[in-house]
Design a protein around this motif. Structure first.
Motif, PDB file in Angstrom:
ATOM      1  N   GLY A 147      24.836 -10.673 -12.559  1.00 42.76           N
ATOM      2  CA  GLY A 147      25.130  -9.499 -13.376  1.00 42.76           C
ATOM      3  C   GLY A 147      24.039  -9.193 -14.385  1.00 42.76           C
ATOM      4  O   GLY A 147      24.094  -8.181 -15.082  1.00 42.76           O
ATOM      5  N   SER A 148      23.023 -10.060 -14.461  1.00 47.26           N
ATOM      6  CA  SER A 148      21.928  -9.871 -15.417  1.00 47.26           C
ATOM      7  C   SER A 148      20.886  -8.903 -14.854  1.00 47.26           C
ATOM      8  O   SER A 148      20.750  -8.724 -13.642  1.00 47.26           O
ATOM      9  CB  SER A 148      21.245 -11.206 -15.731  1.00 47.26           C
ATOM     10  N   ARG A 149      20.140  -8.302 -15.767  1.00 49.79           N
ATOM     11  CA  ARG A 149      18.946  -7.539 -15.407  1.00 49.79           C
ATOM     12  C   ARG A 149      17.735  -8.408 -15.722  1.00 49.79           C
ATOM     13  O   ARG A 149      17.571  -8.877 -16.849  1.00 49.79           O
ATOM     14  CB  ARG A 149      18.877  -6.216 -16.148  1.00 49.79           C
ATOM     15  N   VAL A 150      16.896  -8.623 -14.735  1.00 48.47           N
ATOM     16  CA  VAL A 150      15.741  -9.511 -14.855  1.00 48.47           C
ATOM     17  C   VAL A 150      14.489  -8.647 -15.010  1.00 48.47           C
ATOM     18  O   VAL A 150      14.235  -7.741 -14.204  1.00 48.47           O
ATOM     19  CB  VAL A 150      15.604 -10.417 -13.622  1.00 48.47           C
ATOM     20  N   TYR A 151      13.708  -8.943 -16.045  1.00 48.59           N
ATOM     21  CA  TYR A 151      12.481  -8.187 -16.311  1.00 48.59           C
ATOM     22  C   TYR A 151      11.277  -8.982 -15.821  1.00 48.59           C
ATOM     23  O   TYR A 151      11.140 -10.179 -16.107  1.00 48.59           O
ATOM     24  CB  TYR A 151      12.374  -7.875 -17.798  1.00 48.59           C
ATOM     25  N   LEU A 152      10.379  -8.309 -15.099  1.00 48.03           N
ATOM     26  CA  LEU A 152       9.276  -8.975 -14.412  1.00 48.03           C
ATOM     27  C   LEU A 152       7.926  -8.390 -14.831  1.00 48.03           C
ATOM     28  O   LEU A 152       7.808  -7.182 -15.074  1.00 48.03           O
ATOM     29  CB  LEU A 152       9.433  -8.825 -12.893  1.00 48.03           C
TER      30      LEU A 152
ATOM     31  N   TYR B 277      -3.131 -11.713 -12.300  1.00 46.53           N
ATOM     32  CA  TYR B 277      -3.861 -12.432 -11.255  1.00 46.53           C
ATOM     33  C   TYR B 277      -4.978 -13.242 -11.879  1.00 46.53           C
ATOM     34  O   TYR B 277      -5.489 -12.912 -12.952  1.00 46.53           O
ATOM     35  CB  TYR B 277      -4.390 -11.483 -10.181  1.00 46.53           C
ATOM     36  N   HIS B 278      -5.305 -14.320 -11.191  1.00 42.39           N
ATOM     37  CA  HIS B 278      -6.253 -15.299 -11.722  1.00 42.39           C
ATOM     38  C   HIS B 278      -7.279 -15.618 -10.641  1.00 42.39           C
ATOM     39  O   HIS B 278      -6.931 -15.882  -9.494  1.00 42.39           O
ATOM     40  CB  HIS B 278      -5.499 -16.566 -12.132  1.00 42.39           C
ATOM     41  N   LEU B 279      -8.558 -15.560 -10.997  1.00 44.06           N
ATOM     42  CA  LEU B 279      -9.643 -15.882 -10.081  1.00 44.06           C
ATOM     43  C   LEU B 279     -10.682 -16.706 -10.822  1.00 44.06           C
ATOM     44  O   LEU B 279     -11.269 -16.235 -11.801  1.00 44.06           O
ATOM     45  CB  LEU B 279     -10.278 -14.606  -9.533  1.00 44.06           C
ATOM     46  N   GLN B 280     -10.844 -17.934 -10.376  1.00 38.75           N
ATOM     47  CA  GLN B 280     -11.769 -18.862 -11.020  1.00 38.75           C
ATOM     48  C   GLN B 280     -11.440 -18.949 -12.519  1.00 38.75           C
ATOM     49  O   GLN B 280     -10.342 -19.320 -12.885  1.00 38.75           O
ATOM     50  CB  GLN B 280     -13.213 -18.436 -10.749  1.00 38.75           C
ATOM     51  N   GLN B 281     -12.376 -18.566 -13.384  1.00 42.03           N
ATOM     52  CA  GLN B 281     -12.086 -18.663 -14.809  1.00 42.03           C
ATOM     53  C   GLN B 281     -11.538 -17.351 -15.382  1.00 42.03           C
ATOM     54  O   GLN B 281     -11.297 -17.242 -16.580  1.00 42.03           O
ATOM     55  CB  GLN B 281     -13.343 -19.077 -15.592  1.00 42.03           C
ATOM     56  N   TYR B 282     -11.324 -16.353 -14.534  1.00 37.27           N
ATOM     57  CA  TYR B 282     -10.871 -15.045 -15.023  1.00 37.27           C
ATOM     58  C   TYR B 282      -9.360 -14.898 -14.856  1.00 37.27           C
ATOM     59  O   TYR B 282      -8.801 -15.243 -13.818  1.00 37.27           O
ATOM     60  CB  TYR B 282     -11.581 -13.917 -14.279  1.00 37.27           C
ATOM     61  N   THR B 283      -8.725 -14.358 -15.859  1.00 38.42           N
ATOM     62  CA  THR B 283      -7.300 -14.027 -15.826  1.00 38.42           C
ATOM     63  C   THR B 283      -7.136 -12.587 -16.281  1.00 38.42           C
ATOM     64  O   THR B 283      -7.648 -12.210 -17.335  1.00 38.42           O
ATOM     65  CB  THR B 283      -6.480 -14.949 -16.742  1.00 38.42           C
ATOM     66  N   SER B 284      -6.419 -11.806 -15.492  1.00 38.98           N
ATOM     67  CA  SER B 284      -6.247 -10.394 -15.833  1.00 38.98           C
ATOM     68  C   SER B 284      -5.259 -10.231 -16.977  1.00 38.98           C
ATOM     69  O   SER B 284      -4.548 -11.164 -17.367  1.00 38.98           O
ATOM     70  CB  SER B 284      -5.725  -9.627 -14.618  1.00 38.98           C
ATOM     71  N   ALA B 285      -5.175  -9.008 -17.473  1.00 37.09           N
ATOM     72  CA  ALA B 285      -4.091  -8.652 -18.384  1.00 37.09           C
ATOM     73  C   ALA B 285      -2.781  -8.628 -17.598  1.00 37.09           C
ATOM     74  O   ALA B 285      -2.772  -8.521 -16.362  1.00 37.09           O
ATOM     75  CB  ALA B 285      -4.357  -7.290 -19.020  1.00 37.09           C
ATOM     76  N   LEU B 286      -1.670  -8.718 -18.294  1.00 38.62           N
ATOM     77  CA  LEU B 286      -0.364  -8.631 -17.647  1.00 38.62           C
ATOM     78  C   LEU B 286      -0.068  -7.185 -17.255  1.00 38.62           C
ATOM     79  O   LEU B 286      -0.476  -6.241 -17.933  1.00 38.62           O
ATOM     80  CB  LEU B 286       0.729  -9.150 -18.577  1.00 38.62           C
ATOM     81  N   SER B 287       0.672  -7.032 -16.182  1.00 40.78           N
ATOM     82  CA  SER B 287       1.107  -5.703 -15.766  1.00 40.78           C
ATOM     83  C   SER B 287       2.152  -5.156 -16.726  1.00 40.78           C
ATOM     84  O   SER B 287       2.619  -5.855 -17.636  1.00 40.78           O
ATOM     85  CB  SER B 287       1.708  -5.776 -14.363  1.00 40.78           C
ATOM     86  N   ASP B 288       2.536  -3.902 -16.515  1.00 35.85           N
ATOM     87  CA  ASP B 288       3.685  -3.365 -17.234  1.00 35.85           C
ATOM     88  C   ASP B 288       4.950  -4.096 -16.775  1.00 35.85           C
ATOM     89  O   ASP B 288       4.954  -4.804 -15.773  1.00 35.85           O
ATOM     90  CB  ASP B 288       3.815  -1.862 -16.983  1.00 35.85           C
ATOM     91  N   VAL B 289       6.031  -3.889 -17.503  1.00 39.88           N
ATOM     92  CA  VAL B 289       7.306  -4.562 -17.210  1.00 39.88           C
ATOM     93  C   VAL B 289       8.147  -3.694 -16.274  1.00 39.88           C
ATOM     94  O   VAL B 289       8.209  -2.471 -16.429  1.00 39.88           O
ATOM     95  CB  VAL B 289       8.080  -4.837 -18.507  1.00 39.88           C
ATOM     96  N   THR B 290       8.768  -4.313 -15.298  1.00 36.52           N
ATOM     97  CA  THR B 290       9.762  -3.647 -14.468  1.00 36.52           C
ATOM     98  C   THR B 290      11.003  -4.531 -14.404  1.00 36.52           C
ATOM     99  O   THR B 290      10.946  -5.718 -14.765  1.00 36.52           O
ATOM    100  CB  THR B 290       9.222  -3.369 -13.057  1.00 36.52           C
ATOM    101  N   GLY B 291      12.130  -3.976 -13.985  1.00 36.85           N
ATOM    102  CA  GLY B 291      13.373  -4.743 -14.010  1.00 36.85           C
ATOM    103  C   GLY B 291      14.188  -4.597 -12.743  1.00 36.85           C
ATOM    104  O   GLY B 291      14.139  -3.569 -12.058  1.00 36.85           O
ATOM    105  N   VAL B 292      14.965  -5.630 -12.431  1.00 35.77           N
ATOM    106  CA  VAL B 292      15.880  -5.646 -11.291  1.00 35.77           C
ATOM    107  C   VAL B 292      17.240  -6.135 -11.775  1.00 35.77           C
ATOM    108  O   VAL B 292      17.333  -7.188 -12.414  1.00 35.77           O
ATOM    109  CB  VAL B 292      15.376  -6.564 -10.161  1.00 35.77           C
ATOM    110  N   THR B 293      18.289  -5.382 -11.485  1.00 32.07           N
ATOM    111  CA  THR B 293      19.656  -5.787 -11.813  1.00 32.07           C
ATOM    112  C   THR B 293      20.294  -6.456 -10.600  1.00 32.07           C
ATOM    113  O   THR B 293      20.245  -5.911  -9.491  1.00 32.07           O
ATOM    114  CB  THR B 293      20.508  -4.580 -12.234  1.00 32.07           C
TER     115      THR B 293
END
Length: 274
Positions: free
Chosen positions: A93-98, A102-118
């Motif tokens: 019954g919860s809504r999960v926010y996701l 992505y990570h490559l070698q020593q590089y890590t991207s910024a986080l994406s926007d948030v989306t949700g699934v109920t």
């Protein structure tokens, strides 16, 4: 020479510090923002450029630790999650926010926007009871939606797929509410059902209740008294209880309803079929 070294050292430090956060941000897409408990959802993390050899990481509800990691395929990563994997320790019954990165070698991207699934849950069917089978547009009938166990936070009443009312599980519905968006006629059958929500803050709804057939009698649609022979299905005959029903309207106009399983005679001028 000393001046050049002084300049190069801070530049090297700034470059090393900037490496863990890559400037490109991925996009996150889900194939459905609502699923039933027991179903699955596909989550896709789309990369701005081809980063094969790296990995995508999926985060849940603001956590800094990914709960799923997978390798990149060209411009995207795909996560196939069952409802249980998606929820983790969260209740049905919860809504999960996701979010993803992505990570490559020593590089890590910024986080994406948030989306949700109920993740919707269900409960056993309630019992629907009605205080009467006939009602005029201006009058009301009492209806009650009773859960099989415990109490409910809210109840929903339906005519077919149309939701007529929600809130209290025991209420009065007027004939006007029962026939909303329907063409007015002398006798209108209404197939009523209900569902209930057991929790206020969780997306859980019961299976539909039993059906109850009600009839809205509108004598404003007749200009004089008359008798209506109604051809009713077997499952509707129970509502009439094999009786003749008489309704008196303005100007002493009478609507007499006679249910029958047989076709009305050809010379009957006041007849209808449900």
């Amino acid at each position: 020479m000393e001046l050049i070294l002084v300049f190069i050292l801070p530049l090297c430090w700034w470059t090393a510090a900037a490496r863990p956060m890559w400037s490109e941000k991925p996009w996150i897409i889900i194939d459905s923002d609502e699923i039933q408990d027991g179903e699955a959802v596909v989550v896709v993390c789309i990369l701005p450029i081809d980063y094969r050899g790296g990995e995508c990481r999926l985060y849940r509800d603001g956590s800094q630790t990914p709960f799923r990691v997978t390798g990149t395929t060209h411009f995207l990563c795909r996560f196939h999650l069952t409802s249980g994997q998606l929820l983790g320790t969260l209740p049905v019954g919860s809504r999960v926010y996701l979010r993803c990165d992505y990570h490559l070698q020593q590089y890590t991207s910024a986080l994406s926007d948030v989306t949700g699934v109920t993740v919707w849950g269900s409960r056993p069917s309630p019992t629907l009871s009605v205080g009467g089978r006939f009602v005029s547009p201006d009058d009301s009938v009492e209806v009650t939606c009773s859960p099989p166990v415990g109490s409910a936070f809210s109840c929903h009443f339906y005519r077919g797929e149309i939701r007529l009312a929600e809130g209290s599980c025991s209420r009065n519905l007027t004939g006007e509410q029962l026939t909303v968006w329907e063409k007015r006629t002398v006798l209108l059958p209404v197939n009523l059902t209900c569902r209930y929500d057991p929790e206020e803050h969780l997306s859980i709804r019961s299976e539909p209740s039993n059906h109850k057939m009600l009839f809205v009698v509108d004598w404003s649609q007749v200009s004089s008294s008359g008798r209506w022979d109604v051809l009713a299905d077997d499952d509707q005959m129970e509502a009439f209880r094999n009786g003749i029903w008489v309704f008196v309207g303005a100007g002493d106009r009478r609507v007499i309803i006679q249910p029958t399983n047989d076709r009305p005679a050809p010379n009957e001028t006041c007849s209808t079929q449900l």
